[in-house]
Motif scaffolding. Structure first.
Motif, PDB file in Angstrom:
ATOM      1  N   SER A 125       3.986  -2.113  -2.771  1.00  0.00           N
ATOM      2  CA  SER A 125       3.708  -2.629  -1.432  1.00  0.00           C
ATOM      3  C   SER A 125       4.205  -4.061  -1.282  1.00  0.00           C
ATOM      4  N   SER A 129       7.022  -5.177   1.363  1.00  0.00           N
ATOM      5  CA  SER A 129       6.793  -6.169   2.411  1.00  0.00           C
ATOM      6  C   SER A 129       8.031  -7.041   2.620  1.00  0.00           C
ATOM      7  N   PHE A 214       2.061   1.687   3.329  1.00  0.00           N
ATOM      8  CA  PHE A 214       1.903   0.635   2.336  1.00  0.00           C
ATOM      9  C   PHE A 214       0.740  -0.277   2.735  1.00  0.00           C
ATOM     10  N   ASP A 215       0.341  -1.133   1.823  1.00  0.00           N
ATOM     11  CA  ASP A 215      -0.754  -2.055   2.059  1.00  0.00           C
ATOM     12  C   ASP A 215      -0.265  -3.214   2.928  1.00  0.00           C
ATOM     13  N   VAL A 265      -3.608   2.166  -1.527  1.00  0.00           N
ATOM     14  CA  VAL A 265      -2.295   2.698  -1.874  1.00  0.00           C
ATOM     15  C   VAL A 265      -2.257   2.962  -3.380  1.00  0.00           C
TER      16      VAL A 265
END
Length: 485
Positions: A125, A129, A214-215, A265
């Motif tokens: 994650s 990002s 995703f986080d 996740v």
């Protein structure tokens, strides 16, 4: 499969993957400025420039040609693109071998990630990002919009500005000097515009991150850790020097992320394996340092993480020719997951180093029965066939592979080697010509194909094919050169 490419990196093309202060929002809340540059620089022209930039980068930067890592970053990028808005071009995700923490994006959907990101992103994650942020820069056409603003504030045309960027990549010092000397916009206006771009890219990037499963908190988490780690460093990473991360910026990023659904996740095995591969082979550290890193990580790792640690150690042992130790680690991994491409690739390297060619080929053929179109397995098999001296079989497979993946330098390099070893000098010259073309070295590419055409029978199908390719290359060279005028 052990394929390395070394060069010196010297230029950052576009923007860095950094958060900017903003609150969470939906796409409908955003101003309709994503295509503001359409009137002066079309999407089609962006793709054309992006292709030209990519060719230059292949010839000047340490782009990682590792098939497993290429497949991983492409898969990660595709999962984010599936949940992104305003995607107007094809995308290409690739790695540059550089320990500095960085990422950048440029025309035509190209996103570059430094291998240094894998050293610091603890979860998939966190890496995602960064990728999501860069995707947002491209979907919102920030580079084109920045150039449009500069064109309004200077006597230069859009074509001249874009050509200056192309020159900057081809010859960094001359290009940067030209851009600085001919752009009339003030420094302050450029800073403000960059902040606006970063704010928009960060906002949209977090939205894409969350929608992709995703986080959403991974972005502020990653950059908080980076800011804390380098707060008092005498030589912090380049992105912290050019884009500082004050507490207020990180706080705003965290607040924005918390407005999205919080989701747990699970650990990504492929990310951890890719990370281990980078540390073992592309981190720029010696075998002792790599082994020490894996040992320290293993002490506090979960069973799932220990699998990737053992994989990384096996790679180090293979590369340092400690084959018994590598075998002891790889055997249980293959027993647990006999069709895992990471483990199969390592086993192929191990077998070839020990001249166990039949074992490698048999294992790969078995895996291909269930994954017949897996590019990593196909390339590994052709690699094993070349090393086994089965050049005719390798050439047959590589001709199909290069037709399917014409931009993969691995396929052309292997085809050149196999053709040369098989006594097909014309085929080797043609394969090398394609490598030259991928680097924008048109004269060398055309010269290779001209030699190949002269070597084959007059009036043959091969000669007709080579001559037709020469005509294509000349057209591509003309277009390429026109972009720099």
């Amino acid at each position: 499969m052990q394929l390395f490419k070394k060069a010196k990196i010297s230029i950052l093309v576009a923007s860095l993957a950094l958060p900017s202060p903003a609150i969470a929002t939906t796409y409908s809340d955003l101003p309709d400025i994503g295509t503001a540059a359409a009137g002066t620089l079309t999407v089609e022209k962006e793709i054309e420039y992006g292709d030209a930039y990519m060719r230059i980068l292949r010839g000047s930067q340490p782009i990682v040609s590792d098939p497993l890592l290429s497949e991983y970053v492409s898969s990660l990028g595709a999962s984010l693109l599936a949940n992104a808005n305003d995607v107007k071009t094809p995308f290409e995700f690739f790695l540059i071998r550089n320990r500095d923490i960085n990422a950048f994006a440029f025309f035509g959907g190209h996103v570059a990630l430094h291998t240094g990101l894998f050293l610091h992103a603890k979860t998939e994650s966190e890496l995602a990002s960064v990728v999501a942020h860069e995707i947002a820069h491209l979907t919102q056409r920030h580079l084109a919009r920045a150039m449009e603003q500069q064109a309004r504030q200077s006597p230069l045309t859009m074509a001249a500005l874009v050509g200056s960027l192309l020159l900057a990549i081809a010859a960094p010092q001359a290009g940067i000097a030209a851009a600085q000397a001919t752009t009339a916009a003030s420094i302050q206006s450029r800073i403000n515009y960059t902040r606006s771009n970063e704010k928009e890219a960060d906002r949209i990037g977090i939205e894409t991150l969350s929608r992709s499963g995703f986080d959403a908190n991974a972005m502020p988490t990653f950059f908080t850790r980076m800011a804390d780690q380098y707060r008092f460093a005498s030589t912090p990473p380049q992105f912290l020097l050019t884009h500082p991360l004050p507490d207020s910026r990180i706080t705003d990023s965290r607040s924005r992320a918390q407005q999205y659904p919080q989701q747990s996740v699970p650990l990504s095995p492929n990310y951890q394996l890719a990370r281990a591969r980078v540390i073992a082979r592309f981190a720029g550290i010696d075998s002792a340092a790599a082994l020490d890193w894996f040992e320290r990580q293993s002490k506090r790792a979960s069973p799932a993480l220990k699998q990737s640690m053992n994989y990384g150690k096996a790679l180090v042992y293979i590369d340092s020719r400690q084959f018994d130790r590598a075998t002891a680690l790889l055997t249980p991994l293959l027993k647990q997951q006999p069709n895992n491409p990471f483990f199969l690739d390592a086993a192929t390297d191990l077998d070839i180093n020990q001249k166990k060619y039949d074992s490698a080929i048999s294992r790969l053929n078995n895996a291909l029965e269930t994954q017949p179109n897996n590019a990593v397995l196909l390339l590994n098999r052709d690699y094993a066939l070349v090393n086994a001296g089965r050049f005719k079989e390798a050439i047959s497979g590589l001709l199909k592979y290069t037709h399917r993946y014409p931009a993969d330098t691995n396929g052309w390099s292997l085809l050149q080697e196999a053709s040369d070893s098989h006594g097909d000098r014309a085929g080797a010259l043609a394969a090398q010509g394609e490598l030259y073309a991928l680097q924008g070295r048109w004269h060398k590419a055309i010269n290779n194909y001209t030699q190949a055409s002269q070597l084959v029978d007059l009036g043959s199908l091969d000669q007709a094919r080579y001559d037709a390719r020469i005509d294509q290359l000349r057209v591509e060279e003309s277009r390429f050169n026109a972009l720099q005028r």
